[in-house]
Design an enzyme around this catalytic site. Structure first.
Site, PDB file in Angstrom:
ATOM      1  N   THR A  28      -5.944  -7.033  10.526  1.00  0.00           N
ATOM      2  CA  THR A  28      -6.196  -5.747   9.859  1.00  0.00           C
ATOM      3  C   THR A  28      -5.632  -4.585  10.668  1.00  0.00           C
ATOM      4  O   THR A  28      -5.009  -3.673  10.118  1.00  0.00           O
ATOM      5  CB  THR A  28      -7.716  -5.550   9.665  1.00  0.00           C
ATOM      6  OG1 THR A  28      -8.244  -6.690   8.974  1.00  0.00           O
ATOM      7  CG2 THR A  28      -8.016  -4.287   8.885  1.00  0.00           C
TER       8      THR A  28
ATOM      9  N   TYR B 137     -12.394  -1.742  -4.062  1.00  0.00           N
ATOM     10  CA  TYR B 137     -12.945  -1.876  -2.712  1.00  0.00           C
ATOM     11  C   TYR B 137     -14.473  -1.749  -2.688  1.00  0.00           C
ATOM     12  O   TYR B 137     -15.031  -1.375  -1.655  1.00  0.00           O
ATOM     13  CB  TYR B 137     -12.331  -0.824  -1.791  1.00  0.00           C
ATOM     14  CG  TYR B 137     -10.970  -1.195  -1.237  1.00  0.00           C
ATOM     15  CD1 TYR B 137     -10.787  -2.348  -0.471  1.00  0.00           C
ATOM     16  CD2 TYR B 137      -9.860  -0.380  -1.453  1.00  0.00           C
ATOM     17  CE1 TYR B 137      -9.544  -2.674   0.054  1.00  0.00           C
ATOM     18  CE2 TYR B 137      -8.604  -0.710  -0.919  1.00  0.00           C
ATOM     19  CZ  TYR B 137      -8.456  -1.855  -0.171  1.00  0.00           C
ATOM     20  OH  TYR B 137      -7.235  -2.180   0.367  1.00  0.00           O
TER      21      TYR B 137
ATOM     22  N   LYS C 190       0.821  -1.207   0.000  1.00  0.00           N
ATOM     23  CA  LYS C 190       0.000   0.000   0.000  1.00  0.00           C
ATOM     24  C   LYS C 190       0.868   1.276   0.000  1.00  0.00           C
ATOM     25  O   LYS C 190       2.077   1.211   0.274  1.00  0.00           O
ATOM     26  CB  LYS C 190      -0.938  -0.037   1.210  1.00  0.00           C
ATOM     27  CG  LYS C 190      -2.004  -1.147   1.124  1.00  0.00           C
ATOM     28  CD  LYS C 190      -2.987  -1.065   2.285  1.00  0.00           C
ATOM     29  CE  LYS C 190      -4.093  -2.102   2.157  1.00  0.00           C
ATOM     30  NZ  LYS C 190      -5.086  -1.995   3.266  1.00  0.00           N
TER      31      LYS C 190
ATOM     32  N   HIS D 205      -2.199  -5.322   1.460  1.00  0.00           N
ATOM     33  CA  HIS D 205      -3.499  -5.956   1.205  1.00  0.00           C
ATOM     34  C   HIS D 205      -3.254  -7.408   0.831  1.00  0.00           C
ATOM     35  O   HIS D 205      -2.237  -7.734   0.220  1.00  0.00           O
ATOM     36  CB  HIS D 205      -4.215  -5.264   0.027  1.00  0.00           C
ATOM     37  CG  HIS D 205      -5.395  -6.053  -0.463  1.00  0.00           C
ATOM     38  ND1 HIS D 205      -6.639  -5.944   0.109  1.00  0.00           N
ATOM     39  CD2 HIS D 205      -5.501  -7.008  -1.430  1.00  0.00           C
ATOM     40  CE1 HIS D 205      -7.472  -6.787  -0.495  1.00  0.00           C
ATOM     41  NE2 HIS D 205      -6.807  -7.434  -1.431  1.00  0.00           N
TER      42      HIS D 205
ATOM     43  N   ARG E 185       1.967  -6.540   8.905  1.00  0.00           N
ATOM     44  CA  ARG E 185       1.260  -5.383   9.445  1.00  0.00           C
ATOM     45  C   ARG E 185       1.818  -4.960  10.793  1.00  0.00           C
ATOM     46  O   ARG E 185       1.828  -3.762  11.115  1.00  0.00           O
ATOM     47  CB  ARG E 185      -0.237  -5.674   9.498  1.00  0.00           C
ATOM     48  CG  ARG E 185      -0.853  -5.570   8.103  1.00  0.00           C
ATOM     49  CD  ARG E 185      -2.247  -6.098   8.041  1.00  0.00           C
ATOM     50  NE  ARG E 185      -2.960  -5.635   6.842  1.00  0.00           N
ATOM     51  CZ  ARG E 185      -4.143  -6.075   6.469  1.00  0.00           C
ATOM     52  NH1 ARG E 185      -4.767  -6.991   7.201  1.00  0.00           N
ATOM     53  NH2 ARG E 185      -4.728  -5.611   5.383  1.00  0.00           N
TER      54      ARG E 185
ATOM     55  N   ASN F 166      -2.193   0.192   6.930  1.00  0.00           N
ATOM     56  CA  ASN F 166      -1.687  -1.096   7.429  1.00  0.00           C
ATOM     57  C   ASN F 166      -0.786  -1.831   6.437  1.00  0.00           C
ATOM     58  O   ASN F 166      -0.670  -3.054   6.471  1.00  0.00           O
ATOM     59  CB  ASN F 166      -2.861  -1.966   7.895  1.00  0.00           C
ATOM     60  CG  ASN F 166      -3.883  -2.195   6.796  1.00  0.00           C
ATOM     61  OD1 ASN F 166      -3.647  -1.813   5.652  1.00  0.00           O
ATOM     62  ND2 ASN F 166      -4.990  -2.821   7.138  1.00  0.00           N
TER      63      ASN F 166
ATOM     64  N   ARG G 222      -2.452 -14.316   4.215  1.00  0.00           N
ATOM     65  CA  ARG G 222      -3.172 -13.651   5.311  1.00  0.00           C
ATOM     66  C   ARG G 222      -2.422 -13.850   6.633  1.00  0.00           C
ATOM     67  O   ARG G 222      -2.343 -12.932   7.465  1.00  0.00           O
ATOM     68  CB  ARG G 222      -4.604 -14.190   5.423  1.00  0.00           C
ATOM     69  CG  ARG G 222      -5.522 -13.859   4.269  1.00  0.00           C
ATOM     70  CD  ARG G 222      -5.878 -12.393   4.109  1.00  0.00           C
ATOM     71  NE  ARG G 222      -6.539 -11.802   5.254  1.00  0.00           N
ATOM     72  CZ  ARG G 222      -7.232 -10.657   5.221  1.00  0.00           C
ATOM     73  NH1 ARG G 222      -7.362  -9.979   4.068  1.00  0.00           N
ATOM     74  NH2 ARG G 222      -7.771 -10.163   6.283  1.00  0.00           N
TER      75      ARG G 222
ATOM     76  N   GLU H  36      -9.949  -9.977  -7.693  1.00  0.00           N
ATOM     77  CA  GLU H  36      -8.885  -8.976  -7.492  1.00  0.00           C
ATOM     78  C   GLU H  36      -7.733  -9.148  -8.478  1.00  0.00           C
ATOM     79  O   GLU H  36      -7.183  -8.163  -8.984  1.00  0.00           O
ATOM     80  CB  GLU H  36      -8.381  -9.052  -6.052  1.00  0.00           C
ATOM     81  CG  GLU H  36      -9.444  -8.589  -5.058  1.00  0.00           C
ATOM     82  CD  GLU H  36      -9.015  -8.735  -3.610  1.00  0.00           C
ATOM     83  OE1 GLU H  36      -9.811  -8.369  -2.729  1.00  0.00           O
ATOM     84  OE2 GLU H  36      -7.887  -9.207  -3.350  1.00  0.00           O
TER      85      GLU H  36
END
Ligand code: ADP
Ligand code: MG
Length: 137
Positions: free
Chosen positions: A91, A49, A9, A115, A102, A112, A85, A126
């Protein structure tokens, strides 16, 4: 074999964490099958999103995701979605396990650092949103 979408990000790109994050994907055994840097438009971020469009944080999230360039990655491996993940952490970086991306690079629940797709259906959407077949090796 599974594919997932990862994004470095804008906060993490600006802080020069891109290399460390890519290294973490590779060290975790995820293969990079697509990668590019882009500066998203508001329309592109809103479309990506769209599932969150009714959420109170949606406009802030779009502003954040368009404030600077991002690095888009298509990652491949066994159970790539859940493994990524796990590598990312919660998150909210404050709740993320020590050593996760993160925890290492995120500032708060919005900013954070990364993604990652959360399920096979979202991963397919995606990846297709950002990559065409010729851009995946
Ligand atoms: P995740 O990225 O862990 O899958 P979500 O899909 O719930 O989390 O949210 C998408 C993104 O929206 C988050 O990564 C974060 O950047 C932002 N976000 C989520 N919840 C909040 C919140 N309560 N306030 C501000 N931003 C949020
Ligand atoms: Mg999500």
């Amino acid at each position: 074999m599974e594919r997932t979408l990862g994004i470095v990000k804008p906060d993490a790109v600006k802080a020069k964490h891109t290399g460390k994050i890519i290294d973490a994907y590779l060290e975790a055994g995820l293969r990079i099958v697509g990668m590019k840097m882009v500066h998203l438009s508001p329309e592109q971020a809103k479309g990506f999103y769209y599932v969150h469009k009714e959420r109170p944080f949606f406009n802030d999230l779009v502003a954040f995701m368009t404030e600077g360039p991002v690095v888009l990655l298509c990652l491949e491996g066994e159970n790539a979605i859940s493994r990524n993940r796990d590598l990312m952490g919660a998150t909210n970086p404050a709740n993320a396990t020590e050593g996760t991306l993160r925890k290492r690079f995120g500032a708060n629940i919005e900013r954070n650092a990364v993604h990652g797709s959360d399920a096979p259906e979202t991963a397919a959407f995606e990846i297709g949103y950002f990559f065409n077949a010729f851009e995946l090796v």
